[in-house]
Design an enzyme around this catalytic site. Structure first.
Site, PDB file in Angstrom:
ATOM      1  N   HIS A  40     -30.866   4.996   9.868  1.00  0.00           N
ATOM      2  CA  HIS A  40     -29.798   4.168  10.443  1.00  0.00           C
ATOM      3  C   HIS A  40     -28.423   4.728  10.062  1.00  0.00           C
ATOM      4  CE1 HIS A  40     -32.944   0.746  10.064  1.00  0.00           C
ATOM      5  NE2 HIS A  40     -32.827   1.016  11.349  1.00  0.00           N
ATOM      6  N   LYS A  64     -39.659 -11.410  13.754  1.00  0.00           N
ATOM      7  CA  LYS A  64     -39.762 -10.721  12.467  1.00  0.00           C
ATOM      8  C   LYS A  64     -39.460 -11.681  11.323  1.00  0.00           C
ATOM      9  CE  LYS A  64     -38.880  -6.002  13.967  1.00  0.00           C
ATOM     10  NZ  LYS A  64     -38.060  -4.792  13.851  1.00  0.00           N
ATOM     11  N   ARG A 113     -36.454   7.801  18.027  1.00  0.00           N
ATOM     12  CA  ARG A 113     -37.151   8.597  17.018  1.00  0.00           C
ATOM     13  C   ARG A 113     -38.207   9.492  17.640  1.00  0.00           C
ATOM     14  NH1 ARG A 113     -39.020   3.783  13.591  1.00  0.00           N
ATOM     15  NH2 ARG A 113     -38.919   3.014  15.725  1.00  0.00           N
ATOM     16  N   SER A 151     -38.106   0.689   8.773  1.00  0.00           N
ATOM     17  CA  SER A 151     -37.896  -0.233   7.657  1.00  0.00           C
ATOM     18  C   SER A 151     -39.239  -0.726   7.121  1.00  0.00           C
ATOM     19  CB  SER A 151     -37.034  -1.407   8.111  1.00  0.00           C
ATOM     20  OG  SER A 151     -35.777  -0.935   8.521  1.00  0.00           O
TER      21      SER A 151
HETATM   22  N1  COA Z   1     -34.062   5.556  11.562  1.00  0.00           N
HETATM   23  C1  COA Z   1     -35.023   4.896  10.930  1.00  0.00           C
HETATM   24  N2  COA Z   1     -35.630   3.809  11.424  1.00  0.00           N
HETATM   25  C2  COA Z   1     -35.235   3.369  12.605  1.00  0.00           C
HETATM   26  C3  COA Z   1     -34.234   4.021  13.339  1.00  0.00           C
HETATM   27  C4  COA Z   1     -33.634   5.159  12.769  1.00  0.00           C
HETATM   28  N3  COA Z   1     -32.690   5.833  13.371  1.00  0.00           N
HETATM   29  N4  COA Z   1     -34.063   3.364  14.493  1.00  0.00           N
HETATM   30  C5  COA Z   1     -34.924   2.348  14.488  1.00  0.00           C
HETATM   31  N5  COA Z   1     -35.631   2.353  13.351  1.00  0.00           N
HETATM   32  C6  COA Z   1     -36.701   1.427  12.976  1.00  0.00           C
HETATM   33  C7  COA Z   1     -36.189   0.145  12.385  1.00  0.00           C
HETATM   34  O1  COA Z   1     -36.084   0.241  10.999  1.00  0.00           O
HETATM   35  C8  COA Z   1     -37.236  -0.852  12.818  1.00  0.00           C
HETATM   36  O2  COA Z   1     -38.267  -0.854  11.893  1.00  0.00           O
HETATM   37  P1  COA Z   1     -39.206  -2.145  11.706  1.00  0.00           P
HETATM   38  O3  COA Z   1     -39.788  -2.479  13.046  1.00  0.00           O
HETATM   39  O4  COA Z   1     -40.181  -1.659  10.748  1.00  0.00           O
HETATM   40  O5  COA Z   1     -38.311  -3.231  11.188  1.00  0.00           O
HETATM   41  C9  COA Z   1     -37.786  -0.286  14.118  1.00  0.00           C
HETATM   42  O6  COA Z   1     -37.379   1.057  14.139  1.00  0.00           O
HETATM   43  C10 COA Z   1     -37.271  -1.029  15.314  1.00  0.00           C
HETATM   44  O7  COA Z   1     -35.881  -0.881  15.320  1.00  0.00           O
HETATM   45  P2  COA Z   1     -34.692  -1.816  15.676  1.00  0.00           P
HETATM   46  O8  COA Z   1     -33.913  -0.916  16.502  1.00  0.00           O
HETATM   47  O9  COA Z   1     -34.032  -2.333  14.453  1.00  0.00           O
HETATM   48  O10 COA Z   1     -35.316  -2.908  16.572  1.00  0.00           O
HETATM   49  P3  COA Z   1     -35.486  -4.390  16.398  1.00  0.00           P
HETATM   50  O11 COA Z   1     -36.714  -4.688  17.160  1.00  0.00           O
HETATM   51  O12 COA Z   1     -35.424  -4.835  15.026  1.00  0.00           O
HETATM   52  O13 COA Z   1     -34.181  -4.927  17.145  1.00  0.00           O
HETATM   53  C11 COA Z   1     -32.845  -5.507  19.042  1.00  0.00           C
HETATM   54  C12 COA Z   1     -34.046  -4.792  18.507  1.00  0.00           C
HETATM   55  C13 COA Z   1     -32.137  -6.303  17.979  1.00  0.00           C
HETATM   56  C14 COA Z   1     -31.865  -4.470  19.518  1.00  0.00           C
HETATM   57  C15 COA Z   1     -33.322  -6.371  20.199  1.00  0.00           C
HETATM   58  O14 COA Z   1     -34.338  -7.219  19.758  1.00  0.00           O
HETATM   59  C16 COA Z   1     -32.218  -7.207  20.765  1.00  0.00           C
HETATM   60  O15 COA Z   1     -31.372  -6.710  21.475  1.00  0.00           O
HETATM   61  N6  COA Z   1     -32.246  -8.536  20.463  1.00  0.00           N
HETATM   62  C17 COA Z   1     -31.223  -9.492  20.889  1.00  0.00           C
HETATM   63  C18 COA Z   1     -31.598 -10.234  22.153  1.00  0.00           C
HETATM   64  C19 COA Z   1     -31.284  -9.382  23.317  1.00  0.00           C
HETATM   65  O16 COA Z   1     -30.141  -9.179  23.675  1.00  0.00           O
HETATM   66  N7  COA Z   1     -32.342  -8.807  23.892  1.00  0.00           N
HETATM   67  C20 COA Z   1     -32.226  -7.871  24.979  1.00  0.00           C
HETATM   68  C21 COA Z   1     -32.262  -8.476  26.313  1.00  0.00           C
HETATM   69  S1  COA Z   1     -33.579  -9.591  26.565  1.00  0.00           S
END
Ligand code: COA
Length: 182
Positions: A40, A64, A113, A151
């Site tokens: 990140h 989550k 990724r 994560s």
């Molecule tokens: N390096 C290391 N790990 C990474 C990474 C990077 N560059 N990019 C992503 N990851 C990992 C994260 O740590 C996470 O790990 P985990 O699943 O073990 O916790 C995983 O990849 C998923 O990443 P993340 O990008 O944090 O996704 P998320 O599912 O937690 O969040 C949102 C996604 C918040 C962007 C999405 O749910 C969202 O937009 N929610 C709001 C509601 C909305 O507007 N939705 C869209 C329209 S319906």
């Protein structure tokens, strides 16, 4: 004067150029950040080459159950960028695009990724575009060193005493050790 094709009006043609508005220089980087990893940090740091300000938006994800509280996650991210006033941390409980507009952001940054990320990211980007055309999604390829990190996998390793230093910032290593009494 240029001759007009028959049947045409004097109304200016709508072109793609008409849709282009100027960049606000502000991007949102959303995610759960439970906890923030070096992957990140890499994406945020590289985003600062493109955008003047990056707002790291901690999304409240109902699917989550985070290990770290919201306040702890905010603190861990702030510690990474304490010396950089171009990085801000916020929280978002609704739609990312609504939050982006409220913050005057012109883009959402996402890290890719591996190919396996692509399907979900494409869906998310298209849905966000459908909901709000004024906010673009910008993808950055995750640094090669962080391609296997998430994560969850960090938490799994740390839970059983694995050494995660070098994968997360030093203060996150300490926070994980405290959480798991290691
Ligand atoms: N390096 C290391 N790990 C990474 C990474 C990077 N560059 N990019 C992503 N990851 C990992 C994260 O740590 C996470 O790990 P985990 O699943 O073990 O916790 C995983 O990849 C998923 O990443 P993340 O990008 O944090 O996704 P998320 O599912 O937690 O969040 C949102 C996604 C918040 C962007 C999405 O749910 C969202 O937009 N929610 C709001 C509601 C909305 O507007 N939705 C869209 C329209 S319906």
């Amino acid at each position: 004067m240029a001759k007009q094709a028959s049947g045409s009006t004097n109304r200016p043609k709508k072109t793609f150029m008409a849709e282009i508005s100027s960049s606000s220089g502000i991007a949102i980087y959303p995610g759960t950040f439970d906890p923030i990893t070096n992957g990140h940090v890499d994406i945020i740091t590289r985003s600062l080459r493109i955008f003047e300000q990056v707002i790291v938006a901690i999304a409240i994800n109902q699917n989550k159950t985070p290990l770290f509280s919201l306040e702890e996650r905010i603190g861990l991210i702030q510690q990474c960028f304490a010396a950089n006033n171009r990085v801000k941390v916020g929280t978002v409980s609704g739609l990312i695009v609504d939050y982006a507009l409220k913050q005057n952001a012109c883009a959402i940054v996402r890290g890719l990724r591996a190919v396996s990320d692509f399907d979900y990211e494409l869906q998310l980007a298209l849905m966000n575009r459908k909901l709000e055309r004024r906010v673009e999604t910008v993808f950055l390829m995750t640094g090669f060193r962080w391609i296997y990190i998430s994560s969850s996998i960090i938490k799994d390793a740390a839970r059983y005493g694995g050494d995660v230093s070098g994968m997360v910032p030093a203060h996150v290593v300490t926070a994980l050790r405290q959480k798991f009494n290691r």
